[in-house]
Design a protein around this motif. Structure first.
Motif, PDB file in Angstrom:
ATOM      1  N   GLY A  31      -1.295  10.056   1.617  1.00 59.67           N
ATOM      2  CA  GLY A  31      -0.023  10.736   1.874  1.00 59.67           C
ATOM      3  C   GLY A  31       0.994   9.816   2.529  1.00 59.67           C
ATOM      4  N   ALA A  32       0.533   8.993   3.475  1.00 56.58           N
ATOM      5  CA  ALA A  32       1.437   8.052   4.135  1.00 56.58           C
ATOM      6  C   ALA A  32       1.964   7.024   3.145  1.00 56.58           C
ATOM      7  CB  ALA A  32       0.715   7.362   5.291  1.00 56.58           C
ATOM      8  N   LEU A  33       1.108   6.498   2.268  1.00 58.90           N
ATOM      9  CA  LEU A  33       1.564   5.540   1.256  1.00 58.90           C
ATOM     10  C   LEU A  33       2.552   6.188   0.292  1.00 58.90           C
ATOM     11  CD1 LEU A  33      -1.674   3.550   0.422  1.00 58.90           C
ATOM     12  CD2 LEU A  33       0.400   2.687   1.487  1.00 58.90           C
ATOM     13  N   PHE A  34       2.305   7.419  -0.077  1.00 57.23           N
ATOM     14  CA  PHE A  34       3.217   8.122  -0.970  1.00 57.23           C
ATOM     15  C   PHE A  34       4.602   8.242  -0.349  1.00 57.23           C
ATOM     16  CE2 PHE A  34       5.170  12.111  -2.412  1.00 57.23           C
ATOM     17  CZ  PHE A  34       5.289  11.828  -3.755  1.00 57.23           C
ATOM     18  N   LEU A  35       4.671   8.590   0.916  1.00 58.87           N
ATOM     19  CA  LEU A  35       5.964   8.745   1.591  1.00 58.87           C
ATOM     20  C   LEU A  35       6.671   7.412   1.784  1.00 58.87           C
ATOM     21  CD1 LEU A  35       5.086  11.421   4.274  1.00 58.87           C
ATOM     22  CD2 LEU A  35       6.432  11.738   2.195  1.00 58.87           C
ATOM     23  N   VAL A  36       5.926   6.364   2.088  1.00 59.23           N
ATOM     24  CA  VAL A  36       6.527   5.059   2.355  1.00 59.23           C
ATOM     25  C   VAL A  36       7.002   4.385   1.068  1.00 59.23           C
ATOM     26  CG1 VAL A  36       6.005   2.724   3.156  1.00 59.23           C
ATOM     27  CG2 VAL A  36       5.284   4.681   4.498  1.00 59.23           C
ATOM     28  N   LEU A  37       6.259   4.524  -0.019  1.00 59.22           N
ATOM     29  CA  LEU A  37       6.556   3.782  -1.241  1.00 59.22           C
ATOM     30  C   LEU A  37       7.399   4.533  -2.265  1.00 59.22           C
ATOM     31  CD1 LEU A  37       3.094   2.088  -1.820  1.00 59.22           C
ATOM     32  CD2 LEU A  37       5.120   1.133  -0.743  1.00 59.22           C
TER      33      LEU A  37
END
Length: 138
Positions: A31-37
């Motif tokens: 989820g964090a990677l999805f939001l950042v990228l």
């Protein structure tokens, strides 16, 4: 005399709390990677068409409202570039292999469409990206 060949792992039928914790950590990281990228919406997107080192055309794709075509007959292999709101592609080309056509639509800053036989490329620039050539491309 029978020997039990099953391991203790095979005897375990339910997940442990450690398994649940690992799954939770993987989901949080995804989820964090999805939001950042994810791409930033609503930013200004500019497409620059460069042929033999010269800028042929430049379009602000965030201001394009309808489909447009640019025909480049001066290239060794004539081609046509199609613009739509927020994206660009090489729609037709008479170059061998037509790899540039198969690339499809470009719609994010930093993407490029390259036609090697024509010495032509299309670069997309957005807010926060640099139009300078990087160390990899020279």
């Amino acid at each position: 005399m029978a020997i039990n060949m099953r391991s203790s792992i095979a005897d375990r039928s339910r997940p442990t709390w450690g398994d649940g914790l690992l799954i939770l950590l993987v989901l949080v990281a995804a989820g964090a990677l999805f939001l950042v990228l994810r791409p930033v919406s609503g930013q200004r997107l500019t497409a620059t068409v460069i042929w033999e080192g010269e800028t042929v055309a430049q379009y602000d794709l965030s201001k394009v409202t309808q489909s447009e075509r640019l025909r480049l007959d001066q290239c060794p292999y004539p081609l046509s570039i199609e613009l739509e709101p927020g994206r660009i592609r090489i729609a037709e080309s008479s170059c061998p292999g037509t790899d540039c056509v198969h690339i499809g639509w470009a719609s994010r800053p930093g993407q490029q469409i390259i036609c090697l036989p024509n010495h032509l490329y299309v670069s997309l620039w957005g807010e926060g990206t640099s139009e300078q050539i990087d160390a990899v491309t020279g």
